[in-house]
Enzyme design. Structure first.
Site: not given
Ligand code: TYM
Length: 332
Positions: A114, A196, A199
């Site tokens: 992130k 993976k 969204k």
């Protein structure tokens, strides 16, 4: 006295729920309420580690609750609540910050991912996120935390922090175990089988509320493999795209890889891909319809999250009081 074991998990309402969330997590939460005392929440406090649009966050939190219920989590049998409605999460989160090491937090994969994606907003919350997650878990003294594979590292850190705390103060926390499903624990993107499903790559991501024709289009365009074999065979190393589709098909139908290979033997990807699409569409159809119906009843949703927060606060408060006493805070 209630002898049931406890299960707890949460999802961030930072985007619409997708097939990875469903197969990796929610599917394994449903139908557990007879055996376990179950707590599931919308992890809204976690989402603001990345900048959110406030109106979207509010809307998605309620949509997520409607989808939880539509996926089979009966609010009469499961405690469903919104994380920010139970202040004990933030309170225990702070305490656990002081028992978690900088080095431990630096090693977290989700933090590294992130912070690479949000280089202009690497805030303190993003770094200490696992302490809040540990608090989410430990407040309810769960035996099992059903999550997808990507959250295993956070649950393991939670165990380490709980053990450290118990070592100093005696048996305060139960040491929880991650519960990772055999199929569906790591669903990969349909257009990028090396990462993976998430969204952030919407063309490779199937959302729970998506229209059947859009789902089918995504499956038909799913990346299979560059080999010329055109054969449905489970070989994650050499055929990751096919292996991912097989994993999805296995998770929604309950079939084994051998059964899937036999079913599509000699058919090629041209028949296999739409068949997986169809199986997913049929799995999601009742969920979509039920969630749409529930979302129309705002008063019902409000009654669910209010009584959920009440029950959760009661249980969480007991653990928090114990922790405050152990560390030496004067009782309120
Ligand atoms: P989150 O919100 O990213 O994901 C929610 C759940 O969905 C699973 N998942 C997947 N499983 C299989 N394949 C995928 N592609 C996939 N993508 C997501 C995740 O493993 C997870 O189980 N930190 C957590 C939320 C959280 C939490 C908690 C979970 C906060 N507090 C306490 C358990 C207990 C998170 O970011 O998950």
């Amino acid at each position: 006295m209630d002898e049931k074991k406890v299960m707890l998990s949460g999802i961030q309402p930072s985007g619409d729920l997708h097939l990875g969330n469903y197969l990796g997590a929610i599917k394994n939460w449903a139908d557990r309420a007879e055996e376990f005392d179950c707590y599931y929440f919308m992890a809204d406090m976690h989402t603001i580690t990345v900048r959110q649009n406030p109106a979207d966050l509010r809307r998605r939190t309620l949509e997520q609750l409607a989808q939880y219920i539509a996926c089979g989590l009966d609010p009469e049998k499961n405690t469903l609540f919104i994380q920010s409605h139970v202040p004990a999460h933030a309170e225990l989160g702070w305490v656990l910050n002081c028992y978690t090491m900088f080095g431990e937090l630096s090693r977290m994969t989700q933090f590294k991912d992130k912070s690479a994606k949000n280089a202009d907003n690497i805030n303190g919350g993003l770094f200490t996120y696992p302490c809040l997650m540990a608090a989410d878990i430990l407040l309810y003294q769960p035996d099992f935390v059903p999550v997808g594979n990507d959250q295993k590292q956070h649950v393991e850190l939670t165990r380490d922090v709980a053990e450290r705390f118990n070592h100093i103060y005696g048996d305060v926390f139960k040491i929880p175990q991650p519960y990772i499903p055999k199929t569906g624990a790591r669903i990969m993107g349909l257009t990028s089988p090396e990462s993976k499903m998430s969204k952030s790559t919407p063309e490779g991501c199937v959302f729970l509320m998506e229209k059947p024709e859009d789902i089918q289009r995504k499956f038909k365009r799913a990346i299979t493999d560059s080999d010329t074999e055109n054969c449905v065979r489970y070989d994650p190393e050499h055929k990751p795209g096919v292996a991912n589709l097989m994993n999805i098909y296995a998770a929604v139908t309950g079939k084994s890889y051998e059964e899937i290979e036999a079913e599509f033997s000699g058919c090629g990807y041209g028949r296999f891909k739409p068949a997986v699409g169809e199986a997913v569409i049929e799995t999601l159809r009742p969920i979509r319809e039920e969630a749409t119906r529930i979302l129309g009843d705002k008063a019902y949703l409000e009654s669910v999250y209010k009584s959920g927060a009440e029950k959760a606060s009661y249980v969480a408060g007991k653990t928090l009081r114990k922790v405050y006493k152990k560390v030496g805070f004067v009782a309120r």
